[in-house]
Design a protein around this motif. Structure first.
Motif, PDB file in Angstrom:
ATOM      1  N   LEU A  59     -71.126  25.474   0.238  1.00  0.00           N
ATOM      2  CA  LEU A  59     -70.944  24.321  -0.649  1.00  0.00           C
ATOM      3  C   LEU A  59     -71.014  23.004   0.106  1.00  0.00           C
ATOM      4  CD1 LEU A  59     -68.127  25.707  -2.979  1.00  0.00           C
ATOM      5  CD2 LEU A  59     -70.569  25.554  -3.456  1.00  0.00           C
ATOM      6  N   GLN A  60     -70.696  23.026   1.395  1.00  0.00           N
ATOM      7  CA  GLN A  60     -70.786  21.812   2.206  1.00  0.00           C
ATOM      8  C   GLN A  60     -72.221  21.389   2.481  1.00  0.00           C
ATOM      9  OE1 GLN A  60     -68.478  22.636   5.731  1.00  0.00           O
ATOM     10  NE2 GLN A  60     -66.538  22.739   4.603  1.00  0.00           N
ATOM     11  N   LYS A  61     -73.181  22.249   2.171  1.00  0.00           N
ATOM     12  CA  LYS A  61     -74.592  21.944   2.413  1.00  0.00           C
ATOM     13  C   LYS A  61     -75.283  21.446   1.133  1.00  0.00           C
ATOM     14  CE  LYS A  61     -74.898  25.189   6.255  1.00  0.00           C
ATOM     15  NZ  LYS A  61     -75.014  24.115   7.270  1.00  0.00           N
ATOM     16  N   GLU A  62     -74.554  20.656   0.385  1.00  0.00           N
ATOM     17  CA  GLU A  62     -75.056  20.055  -0.861  1.00  0.00           C
ATOM     18  C   GLU A  62     -75.448  21.111  -1.898  1.00  0.00           C
ATOM     19  OE1 GLU A  62     -76.804  15.741  -0.164  1.00  0.00           O
ATOM     20  OE2 GLU A  62     -78.072  17.245   0.812  1.00  0.00           O
ATOM     21  N   SER A 110     -69.147  31.450   4.781  1.00  0.00           N
ATOM     22  CA  SER A 110     -68.116  31.428   3.746  1.00  0.00           C
ATOM     23  C   SER A 110     -68.633  30.582   2.586  1.00  0.00           C
ATOM     24  CB  SER A 110     -66.826  30.826   4.287  1.00  0.00           C
ATOM     25  OG  SER A 110     -66.999  29.448   4.576  1.00  0.00           O
ATOM     26  N   GLN A 111     -68.037  30.771   1.416  1.00  0.00           N
ATOM     27  CA  GLN A 111     -68.469  29.991   0.257  1.00  0.00           C
ATOM     28  C   GLN A 111     -68.282  28.501   0.502  1.00  0.00           C
ATOM     29  OE1 GLN A 111     -66.632  31.125  -3.423  1.00  0.00           O
ATOM     30  NE2 GLN A 111     -68.009  29.909  -4.662  1.00  0.00           N
ATOM     31  N   SER A 112     -67.197  28.122   1.151  1.00  0.00           N
ATOM     32  CA  SER A 112     -66.958  26.698   1.408  1.00  0.00           C
ATOM     33  C   SER A 112     -68.014  26.120   2.337  1.00  0.00           C
ATOM     34  CB  SER A 112     -65.562  26.499   2.011  1.00  0.00           C
ATOM     35  OG  SER A 112     -65.433  27.209   3.238  1.00  0.00           O
ATOM     36  N   GLU A 113     -68.484  26.909   3.324  1.00  0.00           N
ATOM     37  CA  GLU A 113     -69.547  26.432   4.218  1.00  0.00           C
ATOM     38  C   GLU A 113     -70.833  26.182   3.451  1.00  0.00           C
ATOM     39  OE1 GLU A 113     -69.370  28.083   8.643  1.00  0.00           O
ATOM     40  OE2 GLU A 113     -69.240  29.696   7.173  1.00  0.00           O
ATOM     41  N   THR A 153     -79.656  28.263   6.238  1.00  0.00           N
ATOM     42  CA  THR A 153     -79.503  26.819   6.449  1.00  0.00           C
ATOM     43  C   THR A 153     -80.802  26.086   6.139  1.00  0.00           C
ATOM     44  OG1 THR A 153     -77.815  27.170   8.148  1.00  0.00           O
ATOM     45  CG2 THR A 153     -78.928  25.044   8.140  1.00  0.00           C
ATOM     46  N   SER A 195     -81.305  23.270   3.165  1.00  0.00           N
ATOM     47  CA  SER A 195     -81.347  21.943   3.771  1.00  0.00           C
ATOM     48  C   SER A 195     -82.709  21.278   3.667  1.00  0.00           C
ATOM     49  CB  SER A 195     -80.937  22.027   5.256  1.00  0.00           C
ATOM     50  OG  SER A 195     -79.653  22.577   5.394  1.00  0.00           O
ATOM     51  N   TYR A 198     -74.265  22.650  -5.117  1.00  0.00           N
ATOM     52  CA  TYR A 198     -73.306  22.320  -6.176  1.00  0.00           C
ATOM     53  C   TYR A 198     -72.685  23.583  -6.769  1.00  0.00           C
ATOM     54  CZ  TYR A 198     -71.675  20.842 -10.807  1.00  0.00           C
ATOM     55  OH  TYR A 198     -70.926  20.632 -11.934  1.00  0.00           O
TER      56      TYR A 198
END
Length: 567
Positions: free
Chosen positions: A44-47, A39-42, A12, A16, A49
């Motif tokens: 990707l949610q951290k900007e 997870s991959q989606s988690e 993180t 971040s 790309y």
């Protein structure tokens, strides 16, 4: 003392620290490290790309993007990164390494940065696989040199790096104890202690308890029985029957598995059903899966009639949870269905009952007769026939009427492959009663007050014939909690005895751990709230991978990592 939290914190922080969209560049090792806790989606949610691999040269240049690279400092990854920096695909690079860089590696990277695109280089300490909040593995199979009580050098180096990284990530400077008869534990203890002293500044953490934390190093050969047994709690059973690799289960060969369940993820952080049922026995799982299906059917009925905008809005709002539940139901119905099929088709109930009798009781003539019957049983697989003979050989290798030779001949007549039959002699060399490093009286054959009796309690109160066995680790932790773990058997290499028991303990087992031992640690933590134990091992074994561990020791394979070969 939460290894998932520790690794998540590092990742993180990496992604971040800089605002805006970025590319996350990983190697084959850090891809697994990240995927175990995010997870991959988690991610990707951290900007983030895009997630890319440094060892894939044919990537599209994105000169407007920043890159966060998280790599293990292996020669392979350093060489790939050097090539990357000489022809950079991104505008800026922030380099993070999962362990310590050598001065030579730093010089190579500085020389390669001709375009001055590297903004910073940092070392973080996430050089292990956090399987669960109290479980660590390094995915190493076959860490011992063939036929000797010594390490294979690459495995020693990797294990030392992993253990040191775990300590640094948890910010612990421990005392160190080890299994006294094990040279491999003593060597690992010495190498870890040396690094703690050499990197004293890194390990200068504020002590959170009066008693320092403890690193306890154990040897798999001191308890060879636990990884040989069939299992009946959910997590352990899935690993034993189907195999769990990096929190994933391959169901591609399962009859009737849907396209969406060819490979499934099982993680306590992403699956409430798994979290609630992970340590329950198979009978309880069957009942709970019925409840889960019934609950899903009820929710499905509530969405059958969408007649108004309000109905549609309610459906849309609940759709993510609805879809997630659908996936959970499908996954666990497939898993439990396949486990049930394997239990029936392989006659596992009868096989497991005999395993428990060999491990926890002492009626030689009765056991011999039951093994003979199972060796002739066409439903029992070659693997499970071998499993019974291996357990018998460990228990009765020195019995005056030992039937080991008879059973090996029987395996031959039944067409069991040479590779499996050869394990019978190999396991005696690996961990038989005469093995120099084994310090436990595993079956209590040296008197009624032996360790076996302490482990099983003499079978009093046991109401499930399939779960009578208790791993040696459970007794070791109990003795530690009571202050009765003998210094002579588990000497200190760093630090010295204290009157108080440690409140934080990291147990690491050379040669691998099992999910039965993971449950033992979970039960211990629940029963001892003033202590916290984290378990780690070179690998997490089922029967197949343990066979490879034994085979490597016997000198018939050169594999040092990966999945077991015994199907």
């Amino acid at each position: 003392m939460d290894v998932v939290k520790a690794v998540r914190h590092y990742i993180t922080k990496m992604v971040s620290e800089h605002e805006g969209m970025k590319v996350l560049l990983l190697d084959k090792n850090t891809t697994t490290i990240v995927s175990m806790v995010f997870s991959q989606s988690e991610v990707l949610q951290k900007e983030v790309y895009l997630i890319e691999r440094v060892d894939v040269a044919q990537r599209e240049p994105m000169n407007h993007m920043k890159c966060v690279a998280f790599l293990r400092p292996t020669q392979e990854s350093i060489e790939a990164l050097i090539a990357e920096l000489k022809e950079p695909k991104y505008a800026q690079y922030d380099l993070y390494f999962s362990n310590t860089l050598t001065s030579s590696q730093l010089e190579q990277l500085a020389h390669a940065d001709e375009h001055e695109v590297v903004r910073q280089v940092q070392e973080v300490y996430a050089d292990y696989l956090a399987v669960d909040h109290n479980l660590v593995t390094l995915n190493i199979v076959g860490c011992l040199a063939p036929g000797r009580d010594s390490w294979r050098k690459p495995c020693l180096d990797r294990t030392t790096e992993g253990v040191v990284s775990m300590l640094l990530s948890l910010k612990k400077t421990p005392t160190i104890r080890f299994a006294g008869k094990s040279d491999v534990c003593k060597r690992l203890a010495a190498d870890v202690a040396y690094i703690i002293e050499r990197e004293a500044e890194l390990f200068s953490f504020r002590q959170t308890h009066d008693t320092p934390p403890l690193l306890l190093l154990l040897d798999r050969r001191d308890d060879p029985v636990t990884p040989l047994l069939n299992q009946w709690t959910y997590q352990a059973m899935v690993h034993e029957v189907l195999g769990i690799h990096n929190n994933r289960v391959d169901l591609s060969g399962v009859p009737g598995a849907s396209r969406d369940t060819k490979e499934v993820v099982i993680s306590v952080d992403a699956d409430d059903f798994y979290k609630k049922n992970i340590y329950l026995n198979f009978g309880e799982i069957g009942e709970n899966i019925r409840t889960l299906v019934a609950e899903f059917q009820e929710r499905t009925k509530s969405h059958e009639n969408i007649e108004s905008i309000a109905d549609m809005k309610a459906f849309v709002e609940s759709y993510p949870q609805f879809r997630q539940m659908s996936g959970t139901v499908s996954k666990h119905v497939t898993l439990v269905g396949e486990l049930s099929r394997r239990v029936e088709s392989g006659d596992l109930l009868n096989v497991s009952e005999i395993e428990q009798e060999i491990s926890c009781q002492s009626n030689h003539s009765e056991v011999v007769q039951k093994i003979r019957e199972q060796l002739s049983n066409p439903k029992v697989s070659a693997q499970n026939k071998t499993r019974l003979v291996l357990l018998y050989a460990l228990r009765y290798e020195r019995h005056s009427n030992s039937a080991v030779s008879e059973f090996v001949e029987h395996l031959f007549r039944e067409g069991v492959p040479d590779r499996l039959r050869s394990l019978v002699s190999a396991i005696i060399k690996y961990a038989g009663s005469g093995a120099a490093q084994r310090q436990s009286d595993l079956f209590g054959t040296r008197g009624a007050r032996g360790i076996f009796r302490q482990m099983t309690g003499g079978l009093k109160g046991v109401d499930n014939i399939y779960t009578q066995h208790t791993p040696l680790l459970a007794q070791t932790l109990d003795l530690l909690a009571k202050g009765r773990l003998k210094d002579a058997s588990y000497p200190f290499l760093r630090g010295s005895p204290t009157p108080d028991r440690p409140q934080e303990v990291f147990v690491f087992m050379v040669g691998g751990v099992t999910y039965e031992e993971v449950k033992a640690v979970h039960d211990f933590n629940d029963a001892n709230p003033a202590m916290r134990v984290v378990l780690g091992g070179t690998n997490i074994h089922n029967f197949k991978s343990f066979c490879e561990e034994i085979e490597t020791f016997a000198g018939s394979t050169g594999a040092a990592s990966g999945r077991g070969r015994y199907a």
